[in-house]
Each structure stands twice: as structure tokens, then as C-alpha cells.
Design a protein around this motif. Structure first.
Motif, mmCIF file in Angstrom:
data_model
loop_
_atom_site.group_PDB
_atom_site.id
_atom_site.type_symbol
_atom_site.label_atom_id
_atom_site.label_comp_id
_atom_site.label_asym_id
_atom_site.label_seq_id
_atom_site.Cartn_x
_atom_site.Cartn_y
_atom_site.Cartn_z
ATOM 1 N N PRO A 12 -24.851 9.547 27.344
ATOM 2 C CA PRO A 12 -24.326 9.628 28.714
ATOM 3 C C PRO A 12 -23.001 10.393 28.813
ATOM 4 O O PRO A 12 -22.744 11.044 29.820
ATOM 5 C CB PRO A 12 -24.155 8.171 29.130
ATOM 6 N N THR A 13 -22.169 10.327 27.773
ATOM 7 C CA THR A 13 -20.878 11.020 27.792
ATOM 8 C C THR A 13 -20.529 11.490 26.383
ATOM 9 O O THR A 13 -21.100 11.019 25.392
ATOM 10 C CB THR A 13 -19.726 10.096 28.259
ATOM 11 N N SER A 14 -19.556 12.378 26.302
ATOM 12 C CA SER A 14 -19.091 12.817 24.985
ATOM 13 C C SER A 14 -18.421 11.671 24.228
ATOM 14 O O SER A 14 -18.477 11.621 23.001
ATOM 15 C CB SER A 14 -18.141 14.014 25.118
ATOM 16 N N GLU A 15 -17.834 10.721 24.947
ATOM 17 C CA GLU A 15 -17.226 9.567 24.292
ATOM 18 C C GLU A 15 -18.289 8.703 23.607
ATOM 19 O O GLU A 15 -18.061 8.179 22.515
ATOM 20 C CB GLU A 15 -16.428 8.720 25.300
ATOM 21 N N HIS A 16 -19.458 8.564 24.239
ATOM 22 C CA HIS A 16 -20.552 7.810 23.617
ATOM 23 C C HIS A 16 -21.037 8.527 22.353
ATOM 24 O O HIS A 16 -21.269 7.891 21.320
ATOM 25 C CB HIS A 16 -21.720 7.636 24.596
ATOM 26 N N LEU A 17 -21.198 9.827 22.442
ATOM 27 C CA LEU A 17 -21.622 10.607 21.281
ATOM 28 C C LEU A 17 -20.584 10.500 20.177
ATOM 29 O O LEU A 17 -20.920 10.325 19.000
ATOM 30 C CB LEU A 17 -21.857 12.066 21.680
ATOM 31 N N HIS A 18 -19.322 10.586 20.529
ATOM 32 C CA HIS A 18 -18.228 10.476 19.554
ATOM 33 C C HIS A 18 -18.298 9.141 18.819
ATOM 34 O O HIS A 18 -18.214 9.089 17.592
ATOM 35 C CB HIS A 18 -16.893 10.642 20.285
ATOM 36 N N ARG A 19 -18.474 8.059 19.557
ATOM 37 C CA ARG A 19 -18.577 6.736 18.943
ATOM 38 C C ARG A 19 -19.761 6.689 17.983
ATOM 39 O O ARG A 19 -19.646 6.221 16.854
ATOM 40 C CB ARG A 19 -18.728 5.653 20.007
ATOM 41 N N ASP A 20 -20.905 7.215 18.423
ATOM 42 C CA ASP A 20 -22.097 7.207 17.576
ATOM 43 C C ASP A 20 -21.882 8.033 16.306
ATOM 44 O O ASP A 20 -22.319 7.644 15.224
ATOM 45 C CB ASP A 20 -23.309 7.734 18.344
ATOM 46 N N LEU A 21 -21.207 9.167 16.433
ATOM 47 C CA LEU A 21 -20.940 10.000 15.260
ATOM 48 C C LEU A 21 -20.004 9.298 14.279
ATOM 49 O O LEU A 21 -20.223 9.356 13.063
ATOM 50 C CB LEU A 21 -20.348 11.353 15.678
ATOM 51 N N LYS A 22 -18.970 8.651 14.783
ATOM 52 C CA LYS A 22 -18.070 7.926 13.884
ATOM 53 C C LYS A 22 -18.838 6.866 13.104
ATOM 54 O O LYS A 22 -18.652 6.724 11.887
ATOM 55 C CB LYS A 22 -16.917 7.279 14.658
ATOM 56 N N MET A 23 -19.718 6.156 13.776
ATOM 57 C CA MET A 23 -20.499 5.113 13.117
ATOM 58 C C MET A 23 -21.467 5.729 12.103
ATOM 59 O O MET A 23 -21.571 5.260 10.971
ATOM 60 C CB MET A 23 -21.257 4.281 14.149
ATOM 61 N N ALA A 24 -22.152 6.809 12.485
ATOM 62 C CA ALA A 24 -23.117 7.462 11.603
ATOM 63 C C ALA A 24 -22.451 8.065 10.371
ATOM 64 O O ALA A 24 -23.058 8.138 9.298
ATOM 65 C CB ALA A 24 -23.875 8.546 12.367
ATOM 66 N N CYS A 25 -21.198 8.476 10.517
ATOM 67 C CA CYS A 25 -20.454 9.088 9.414
ATOM 68 C C CYS A 25 -19.745 8.053 8.542
ATOM 69 O O CYS A 25 -19.091 8.418 7.558
ATOM 70 C CB CYS A 25 -19.428 10.081 9.961
ATOM 71 N N GLY A 26 -19.828 6.795 8.915
ATOM 72 C CA GLY A 26 -19.190 5.743 8.128
ATOM 73 C C GLY A 26 -17.737 5.500 8.457
ATOM 74 O O GLY A 26 -17.024 4.833 7.706
ATOM 75 N N TYR A 27 -17.280 6.010 9.598
ATOM 76 C CA TYR A 27 -15.891 5.801 10.024
ATOM 77 C C TYR A 27 -15.811 4.554 10.904
ATOM 78 O O TYR A 27 -15.714 4.640 12.120
ATOM 79 C CB TYR A 27 -15.363 7.041 10.763
#
Length: 135
Positions: free
Chosen positions: A67-82
Motif C-alpha cells: 500500500p505504501t513505500s513505508e510498508h515495503l520498507h518494513r517488509d524489506l527490513k524484515m526479509a533482510c534480517g534487520y
């Protein structure tokens, strides 16, 4: 402090102008007369940080998968192990995304995050998100 970058402007021949395309888009959201505070820029590359956020915005617009770049950002941090694993007083366990804020992550750390995040995003999209910059 927000993880999303601030608007950066540069002074050229006595006039202020956006430093990047991200900055121009962000400024275009304001109408009428607005006041802004100027702050010194950290040693971490603001252009690299803004490239990351521009890619996220373009991926969101191009795919509609988030829905937003902030949602994508959160998902990427989680997927990257951050993230940090937190155990609360009630015995609950949850994962809390880490920050990539300029004051919390140096340029070397951000380079590592950026490369991993772009790889994960590329896998999710099925194409290199850097190609979105040409649109």
C-alpha cells in the motif's frame, strides 16, 4: 527521527533547488508559501538513501503489491534480517524492525542493507527494481 529522508535542497547561483528527483517530488507536494529549516547533512550519503526511497516508491506505484513505500520498507527490513526479537513481560515474542535512520546506520552498513534489500526486492518483483528509474 523518521527513517524516510528529509528534503534536501542546494544553493545554486543564489537560488535553492531540489538536490535529487526524490526532493523535487517531495517539494511538489507542498502548495503555497512554506517555511523550511535547513540542517547540516550527515556523512552518510543522502543521495544513496533517497535512491532507496525512490525505488520503493516506484515499486509500489508499478506493482500495487504494497500500500505504501513505508510498508515495503518494513517488509524489506524484515526479509533482510534487520529486526530484533523482543520477549515482553507477558511471555509474548514478536519481531520489531530495526531502523536505518542516518544517525543509527553508517554508510558501510547502509551499503550492505541496500544491496541485500535490492536483491530481495528484485526476487519479489521478478525484475531489477533499478529498471524502474528509467520510467
Amino acid at each position: 527521527m523518521s527513517e524516510k529522508p528529509r528534503i534536501t535542497i542546494k544553493l545554486r547561483e543564489g537560488r535553492f533547488e531540489p538536490a535529487t528527483a526524490f526532493d523535487a517530488e517531495a517539494l511538489a507536494q507542498y502548495s503555497g508559501e512554506k517555511m523550511f529549516d535547513l540542517l547540516p547533512i550527515s556523512k552518510r550519503s543522502p543521495e544513496h538513501h533517497k535512491l532507496y526511497w525512490s525505488l520503493l516508491g516506484k515499486a509500489v506505484k508499478a506493482t500495487g503489491k504494497w500500500p505504501t513505500s513505508e510498508h515495503l520498507h518494513r517488509d524489506l527490513k524484515m526479509a533482510c534480517g534487520y529486526y530484533t526479537t523482543v520477549v515482553n513481560e507477558f511471555g509474548g515474542v514478536y519481531l520489531l524492525p530495526d531502523t536505518i535512520a542516518m544517525k543509527k546506520m553508517d554508510q558501510k552498513q547502509f551499503n550492505e542493507f541496500f544491496e541485500t534489500a535490492i536483491e530481495k526486492l528484485s526476487d519479489a518483483l521478478g525484475f531489477d527494481p533499478m529498471d524502474l528509474l528509467n520510467d
